[in-house]
Motif scaffolding. Structure first.
Motif, PDB file in Angstrom:
ATOM      1  N   LEU A 117       0.846  -1.190   0.000  1.00 53.28           N
ATOM      2  CA  LEU A 117       0.000   0.000   0.000  1.00 53.28           C
ATOM      3  C   LEU A 117       0.880   1.237   0.000  1.00 53.28           C
ATOM      4  CD1 LEU A 117      -2.535  -1.071   2.778  1.00 53.28           C
ATOM      5  CD2 LEU A 117      -2.867  -1.201   0.312  1.00 53.28           C
ATOM      6  N   VAL A 118       0.497   2.233  -0.749  1.00 47.59           N
ATOM      7  CA  VAL A 118       1.228   3.494  -0.770  1.00 47.59           C
ATOM      8  C   VAL A 118       0.232   4.628  -0.619  1.00 47.59           C
ATOM      9  CG1 VAL A 118       3.083   2.590  -2.217  1.00 47.59           C
ATOM     10  CG2 VAL A 118       1.110   3.654  -3.290  1.00 47.59           C
ATOM     11  N   SER A 119       0.742   5.821  -0.413  1.00 47.83           N
ATOM     12  CA  SER A 119      -0.141   6.974  -0.324  1.00 47.83           C
ATOM     13  C   SER A 119      -0.908   7.123  -1.631  1.00 47.83           C
ATOM     14  CB  SER A 119       0.675   8.238  -0.030  1.00 47.83           C
ATOM     15  OG  SER A 119       1.714   8.380  -0.968  1.00 47.83           O
ATOM     16  N   GLY A 120      -2.145   7.545  -1.521  1.00 46.83           N
ATOM     17  CA  GLY A 120      -2.987   7.649  -2.703  1.00 46.83           C
ATOM     18  C   GLY A 120      -3.858   6.410  -2.855  1.00 46.83           C
ATOM     19  N   TRP A 121      -4.331   6.187  -4.067  1.00 47.34           N
ATOM     20  CA  TRP A 121      -5.258   5.085  -4.322  1.00 47.34           C
ATOM     21  C   TRP A 121      -4.527   3.770  -4.523  1.00 47.34           C
ATOM     22  CZ3 TRP A 121     -10.260   5.326  -3.418  1.00 47.34           C
ATOM     23  CH2 TRP A 121     -10.888   6.581  -3.420  1.00 47.34           C
ATOM     24  N   ASN A 122      -5.081   2.711  -3.921  1.00 41.62           N
ATOM     25  CA  ASN A 122      -4.542   1.360  -4.050  1.00 41.62           C
ATOM     26  C   ASN A 122      -5.669   0.422  -4.461  1.00 41.62           C
ATOM     27  OD1 ASN A 122      -1.649   1.352  -2.441  1.00 41.62           O
ATOM     28  ND2 ASN A 122      -3.093   2.834  -1.591  1.00 41.62           N
ATOM     29  N   LEU A 123      -5.403  -0.406  -5.477  1.00 40.34           N
ATOM     30  CA  LEU A 123      -6.373  -1.401  -5.925  1.00 40.34           C
ATOM     31  C   LEU A 123      -5.975  -2.740  -5.317  1.00 40.34           C
ATOM     32  CD1 LEU A 123      -8.779  -2.246  -7.592  1.00 40.34           C
ATOM     33  CD2 LEU A 123      -7.301  -2.357  -9.607  1.00 40.34           C
ATOM     34  N   VAL A 124      -6.788  -3.258  -4.388  1.00 37.80           N
ATOM     35  CA  VAL A 124      -6.398  -4.437  -3.612  1.00 37.80           C
ATOM     36  C   VAL A 124      -7.544  -5.432  -3.500  1.00 37.80           C
ATOM     37  CG1 VAL A 124      -4.737  -3.129  -2.250  1.00 37.80           C
ATOM     38  CG2 VAL A 124      -7.078  -3.394  -1.415  1.00 37.80           C
ATOM     39  N   GLY A 125      -7.195  -6.617  -2.997  1.00 37.91           N
ATOM     40  CA  GLY A 125      -8.176  -7.639  -2.687  1.00 37.91           C
ATOM     41  C   GLY A 125      -8.109  -7.997  -1.226  1.00 37.91           C
ATOM     42  N   CYS A 126      -8.967  -8.901  -0.810  1.00 34.73           N
ATOM     43  CA  CYS A 126      -9.088  -9.283   0.589  1.00 34.73           C
ATOM     44  C   CYS A 126      -8.443 -10.642   0.823  1.00 34.73           C
ATOM     45  CB  CYS A 126     -10.575  -9.339   0.940  1.00 34.73           C
ATOM     46  SG  CYS A 126     -10.936  -9.671   2.657  1.00 34.73           S
ATOM     47  N   ILE A 215     -16.407  -5.875   3.389  1.00 32.35           N
ATOM     48  CA  ILE A 215     -15.393  -6.357   2.466  1.00 32.35           C
ATOM     49  C   ILE A 215     -15.662  -7.833   2.209  1.00 32.35           C
ATOM     50  CG2 ILE A 215     -12.934  -6.830   2.191  1.00 32.35           C
ATOM     51  CD1 ILE A 215     -13.527  -3.902   2.079  1.00 32.35           C
ATOM     52  N   GLU A 216     -15.680  -8.250   0.946  1.00 27.72           N
ATOM     53  CA  GLU A 216     -15.997  -9.630   0.607  1.00 27.72           C
ATOM     54  C   GLU A 216     -14.839 -10.302  -0.114  1.00 27.72           C
ATOM     55  OE1 GLU A 216     -19.820 -10.281  -1.254  1.00 27.72           O
ATOM     56  OE2 GLU A 216     -20.498  -8.302  -0.597  1.00 27.72           O
ATOM     57  N   LEU A 217     -14.688 -11.599   0.138  1.00 29.43           N
ATOM     58  CA  LEU A 217     -13.661 -12.372  -0.539  1.00 29.43           C
ATOM     59  C   LEU A 217     -13.947 -12.431  -2.029  1.00 29.43           C
ATOM     60  CD1 LEU A 217     -13.204 -15.432   1.841  1.00 29.43           C
ATOM     61  CD2 LEU A 217     -11.736 -13.439   1.613  1.00 29.43           C
ATOM     62  N   GLY A 218     -12.888 -12.389  -2.824  1.00 28.00           N
ATOM     63  CA  GLY A 218     -13.032 -12.520  -4.265  1.00 28.00           C
ATOM     64  C   GLY A 218     -13.359 -11.225  -4.975  1.00 28.00           C
ATOM     65  N   LYS A 219     -13.612 -10.154  -4.208  1.00 30.17           N
ATOM     66  CA  LYS A 219     -13.902  -8.867  -4.824  1.00 30.17           C
ATOM     67  C   LYS A 219     -12.714  -7.920  -4.650  1.00 30.17           C
ATOM     68  CE  LYS A 219     -18.931  -8.959  -4.629  1.00 30.17           C
ATOM     69  NZ  LYS A 219     -20.166  -8.189  -4.298  1.00 30.17           N
ATOM     70  N   ALA A 220     -12.666  -6.903  -5.483  1.00 27.09           N
ATOM     71  CA  ALA A 220     -11.587  -5.915  -5.420  1.00 27.09           C
ATOM     72  C   ALA A 220     -12.118  -4.607  -4.857  1.00 27.09           C
ATOM     73  CB  ALA A 220     -10.991  -5.692  -6.805  1.00 27.09           C
ATOM     74  N   TYR A 221     -11.193  -3.789  -4.317  1.00 30.70           N
ATOM     75  CA  TYR A 221     -11.581  -2.522  -3.699  1.00 30.70           C
ATOM     76  C   TYR A 221     -10.508  -1.464  -3.940  1.00 30.70           C
ATOM     77  CZ  TYR A 221     -14.970  -5.435  -1.321  1.00 30.70           C
ATOM     78  OH  TYR A 221     -15.985  -6.305  -1.063  1.00 30.70           O
ATOM     79  N   TRP A 222     -10.966  -0.248  -4.118  1.00 32.67           N
ATOM     80  CA  TRP A 222     -10.076   0.909  -4.118  1.00 32.67           C
ATOM     81  C   TRP A 222      -9.968   1.427  -2.691  1.00 32.67           C
ATOM     82  CZ3 TRP A 222      -7.005   2.176  -7.949  1.00 32.67           C
ATOM     83  CH2 TRP A 222      -7.358   1.899  -9.278  1.00 32.67           C
ATOM     84  N   ILE A 223      -8.750   1.540  -2.186  1.00 31.87           N
ATOM     85  CA  ILE A 223      -8.526   2.091  -0.849  1.00 31.87           C
ATOM     86  C   ILE A 223      -7.579   3.277  -0.982  1.00 31.87           C
ATOM     87  CG2 ILE A 223      -7.607   1.668   1.453  1.00 31.87           C
ATOM     88  CD1 ILE A 223      -8.382  -1.214   1.191  1.00 31.87           C
ATOM     89  N   LYS A 224      -8.009   4.433  -0.496  1.00 32.61           N
ATOM     90  CA  LYS A 224      -7.167   5.632  -0.559  1.00 32.61           C
ATOM     91  C   LYS A 224      -6.484   5.841   0.771  1.00 32.61           C
ATOM     92  CE  LYS A 224      -7.034  10.485  -1.903  1.00 32.61           C
ATOM     93  NZ  LYS A 224      -7.803  11.687  -2.248  1.00 32.61           N
ATOM     94  N   ILE A 225      -5.145   5.807   0.748  1.00 32.20           N
ATOM     95  CA  ILE A 225      -4.339   6.025   1.945  1.00 32.20           C
ATOM     96  C   ILE A 225      -3.927   7.491   1.990  1.00 32.20           C
ATOM     97  CG2 ILE A 225      -2.194   5.413   3.141  1.00 32.20           C
ATOM     98  CD1 ILE A 225      -4.193   3.167   3.097  1.00 32.20           C
ATOM     99  N   LYS A 226      -4.040   8.113   3.162  1.00 28.42           N
ATOM    100  CA  LYS A 226      -3.696   9.533   3.308  1.00 28.42           C
ATOM    101  C   LYS A 226      -2.200   9.747   3.102  1.00 28.42           C
ATOM    102  CE  LYS A 226      -7.483  10.566   6.477  1.00 28.42           C
ATOM    103  NZ  LYS A 226      -7.881  11.030   7.813  1.00 28.42           N
TER     104      LYS A 226
END
Length: 226
Positions: A117-126, A215-226
């Motif tokens: 994970l880095v600052s800004g938007w991160n495309l991740v899974g669970c 948050i669900e398994l198998g799905k992707a999410y955008w997470i924005k880190i400050k």
């Protein structure tokens, strides 16, 4: 070491040997017609995207992946010569467009995979635990190696597994240089039933009509880190 009441041999040592065999699983991924926003909960035994998608390659329009550190997109289109996405790994998120419904079975291991994970938007899974509510992640540790400079800035890099989300937590937990720090997040966005869902850490923000509640398994999410 086996103890004994024999005075000449009070302890008997027996050498035990064995071979470790990695436990394998099978993930079944189901795709709808059109856009799918997915992730792999477990690490594939073969991460090649051509191998993973081999059974439905004729049904794939395009697959997009995202590099969180360089903030750049990578694509895979069957038969194209300019593909830049060659792997699918656990912890990353992907956009996949299919011409029809389909499913694939992916042989996988129980290997633990770190999510960068880095600052800004991160495309991740669970990671592979039960689905849960929003707001927290498992321990995130500073990663080794050099950082990547983006637009003149060196973003902070954290690694960890996005595992479970606890409604009572407001900050990602992290540890840096031996001292605990808070890694604040601004927003988490998910895609469900062809609609965006989102949750913001700041309750005063104008929330979208579709609230992201878990948050669900198998799905992707955008997470924005400050």
């Amino acid at each position: 070491v086996i103890p004994s009441n024999d005075p000449d041999y009070p302890n008997t040592e027996i050498m035990l040997t064995g071979k470790y065999k990695e436990k394998l699983y099978e993930m079944t991924l189901k795709f709808a017609k059109g856009w799918n926003f997915i992730s792999l909960p477990l690490q594939p035994t073969n991460t090649s995207i051509t191998t993973i998608m081999e059974g439905i390659s004729g049904n794939i329009n395009i697959v997009w992946g995202y590099d969180n550190e360089s903030k750049s997109w990578k694509k895979y289109k069957p038969g194209a010569d300019d593909n830049t996405l060659d792997k699918m790994v656990a912890g990353s998120g992907y956009w996949i467009y299919l011409n029809n419904e389909a499913s694939i079975v992916v042989p996988s291991s129980d290997e633990s995979v770190d999510v960068h994970l880095v600052s800004g938007w991160n495309l991740v899974g669970c990671s592979p635990i039960e689905s849960a509510g929003i707001r927290t992640a498992a321990t995130i540790l500073p990663s080794g190696g050099s950082t990547t400079t983006t637009k003149g800035r060196v973003p902070r890099r954290y690694v960890g597994s996005i595992k479970c989300i606890n409604p009572e937590e407001e900050m990602f937990s992290a540890s840096m240089f031996g001292s605990k720090v808070s890694v604040g997040w601004d927003a988490i966005w998910g895609w469900s039933a062809n609609k965006w869902e989102a949750s913001y850490s700041d309750s005063s923000m104008n929330q979208p009509s579709m609230k992201l509640n878990g948050i669900e398994l198998g799905k992707a999410y955008w997470i924005k880190i400050k």
